[in-house]
Design an enzyme around this catalytic site. Structure first.
Site, PDB file in Angstrom:
ATOM      1  N   SER A  66      58.413  42.693  25.631  1.00 35.99           N
ATOM      2  CA  SER A  66      59.540  42.388  27.220  1.00 35.99           C
ATOM      3  C   SER A  66      58.339  41.647  27.944  1.00 35.99           C
ATOM      4  O   SER A  66      58.841  41.391  28.814  1.00 35.99           O
ATOM      5  CB  SER A  66      60.663  43.734  27.199  1.00 35.99           C
ATOM      6  OG  SER A  66      61.308  42.881  26.352  1.00 35.99           O
ATOM      7  N   LYS A  69      58.126  38.139  29.480  1.00 36.72           N
ATOM      8  CA  LYS A  69      59.011  37.555  30.327  1.00 36.72           C
ATOM      9  C   LYS A  69      58.793  37.131  31.101  1.00 36.72           C
ATOM     10  O   LYS A  69      59.176  36.030  31.983  1.00 36.72           O
ATOM     11  CB  LYS A  69      60.502  38.608  29.984  1.00 36.72           C
ATOM     12  CG  LYS A  69      61.362  38.426  29.375  1.00 36.72           C
ATOM     13  CD  LYS A  69      62.343  39.714  29.593  1.00 36.72           C
ATOM     14  CE  LYS A  69      63.888  39.710  27.851  1.00 36.72           C
ATOM     15  NZ  LYS A  69      63.112  40.829  27.535  1.00 36.72           N
ATOM     16  N   SER A 315      64.854  43.551  32.113  1.00 40.62           N
ATOM     17  CA  SER A 315      64.800  42.990  30.454  1.00 40.62           C
ATOM     18  C   SER A 315      66.152  42.194  29.914  1.00 40.62           C
ATOM     19  O   SER A 315      65.424  42.976  28.471  1.00 40.62           O
ATOM     20  CB  SER A 315      64.038  44.034  30.472  1.00 40.62           C
ATOM     21  OG  SER A 315      63.270  43.523  29.441  1.00 40.62           O
TER      22      SER A 315
END
Length: 492
Positions: A66, A69, A315
């Site tokens: 993640s 991102k 997230s």
């Protein structure tokens, strides 16, 4: 034991003015705190002096999870801008409405809004009724033309696709394409678990789950399993042990089109509009639709800044992949998908001097195991975000150690001295634990990228090189890593 352990860690961190090779060796000594076989890369930089404080295998490509991102947020800010909002709109020809009757088809354009709910659809239909539509002599078309291609990125684990953190990223999203429910044990001697899913959810979920003891579960190698079928049919089976509270369930809606179709059908009846035709999913030419029709009712999502804050701190995978596809759609002026999202991201960031040609990018969320990034590449993005904070305003979207987001209770940064001092994006998958961000140290901000891949915490063994440390741990390494950044010296 913990105090003794911290005494040992402090001893390898207590450095004054050291030569670079000695300092590098002391940084690498921290790796003995990791479980056996773990792969690690890191890069620590002083953004003001532009000196590298520490680095190890910073060019090696690893699974980002993640922390991907951070790329998505930066790209979206640069290209979509702060004023961007998703618009979901009912469109038609005002001339076709006479005396409460609309003659012809109406369309509901979905834009991939990850925040759109059933309540918003009801409000849109109520807005349609307010402009005088009581009867539709035609079909009600659900336009899914905003995105095309796969709803999941290549490289996602197949057995994760039934749960909501991997909900499909389609143009049509309602209630996050997620259905909530639970499993409970109705009585002390019950042999079967009881399933609950709200009646209003247009899905077909059944269960045949045995209630067993922990010993039986281990002997039978039994667990809770999920079978998915077409048209949102699911079956839970296997076993579970008794528990006082119901076991929460979150099913990913695998057929968003059918799910939305049934919701819209129900809500049209609920608001009292007589639909003579059918609710159908259709891929329309959106530009022609806009040119030949008017917006009769619309809904706007929260602003991009609000979306990014939720995406980064929590997230949120659905927001990330929807923005990823949306950037591709806007950049290439066509339906968005994971392929043009990748091309658009690389092109947009390259215009800012960030070259990701050596990276493999499969999505915006980091869920794909195909994604490959290095600590060096992430640092190029982190430096840009830090230097352009006045323009981008992204640092507030990062989680803060001990305060909020995915770092609020993160064990690797829960030392009292680090509360509020580590500001970062986390990235976790099975065997992956990454962090990218800033340490606010007494000597000034330090930028860092930490990528830990391939660790097996369950089978960690005692590390003989660390006296009195019972078991190696990713969290133990993180504590030492950030303590070193926060208290350590910068090589001259």
């Amino acid at each position: 034991m913990l105090k003794v352990c911290w005494f040992f860690i402090s001893s390898i961190l207590s450095v004054s003015v050291l030569s670079s090779p000695v300092l590098a060796q002391q940084w690498q000594q921290l790796q003995s705190l990791l479980p056996k076989g773990t792969q690690v890369s890191y890069l620590v930089l002083d953004p003001h002096s532009k000196k590298t404080i520490a680095s190890f295998q910073e060019e090696t490509l690893k699974t980002p999870a993640s922390v991907q991102k951070l790329l998505t947020a930066t790209t979206a800010k640069l290209y979509l801008g702060d004023d961007f909002r998703y618009q979901t709109a009912i469109q038609g020809d005002k001339k076709a409405l006479k005396a409460g009757i609309y003659k012809g088809d109406l369309s509901l354009h979905f834009s991939g809004d990850p925040t759109l709910t059933r309540q918003h659809i009801k409000q849109l239909l109520q807005g349609l009724k307010r402009v005088g539509v009581n009867k539709i002599e035609g079909d009600f078309l659900l336009d899914n033309s905003a995105f095309n291609g796969y709803q999941w990125s290549n490289g996602q684990a197949w057995n994760d696709l039934g749960v909501c953190y991997t909900s499909p990223t389609s143009a049509i999203i309602v209630n996050r394409n997620c259905v909530q429910g639970n499993l409970s044990v109705p009585a002390e001697q019950a042999k079967k678990a009881r399933l609950f899913v709200p009646d209003y959810e247009p899905v077909d979920i059944t269960a045949d789950v045995d209630v067993v003891t922990k010993e039986q579960r281990d002997t039978l190698f039994c667990d809770l399993e999920l079978t998915r079928d077409s048209h949102n049919k699911y079956h839970l089976w296997g076993c579970m042990v008794p528990r006082k509270r119901a076991f929460p369930l979150a099913f990913a809606v695998n057929d968003p089109n059918t799910y939305a179709q049934k919701i819209v059908e129900a809500e049209i009846k609920q608001v009292g509009i007589n639909l003579i035709g059918d609710v159908k999913v259709a891929t329309l030419d959106y530009q022609k639709t806009v040119a030949s029709s008017s917006v009769l009712a619309s809904h706007l999502s929260p602003s991009l800044s609000a979306l990014l804050k939720q995406m980064m701190k929590d997230s949120d995978n659905l927001i990330a992949d929807s923005l990823f596809k949306t950037v591709g759609a806007h950049y290439f002026q066509q339906a968005g998908n994971f392929r043009n999202g990748t091309k658009a991201m690389k092109a947009i960031l390259k215009e800012q001097g960030i070259d990701l040609e050596n990276a493999y990018i499969a999505d915006g969320s980091g869920l794909s195991r195909h994604n490959l990034m290095s600590a060096e590449l992430f640092m190029s993005v982190m430096k840009f975000v830090y230097q352009q904070e006045a323009k981008l305003g992204l640092l507030d979207s990062l989680s803060v150690a001990g305060v909020d987001g995915t770092l609020r209770y993160h064990k690797g940064v829960n030392a009292k001295a680090l509360k509020g001092k580590v500001i970062a994006k986390t990235g976790s998958l099975k065997g992956v634990a990454n962090l990218v961000g800033i340490v606010k140290s007494p000597t000034g901000d330090k930028l860092f990228v930490l990528m830990i891949n391939g660790y097996n915490q369950e089978n960690s063994v005692t590390r003989a090189v660390i006296p009195r440390v019972e078991k190696a741990s990713v969290y133990l390494f993180e504590k030492a890593f950030f303590k070193h950044i926060y208290e350590g010296t910068t090589p001259k």
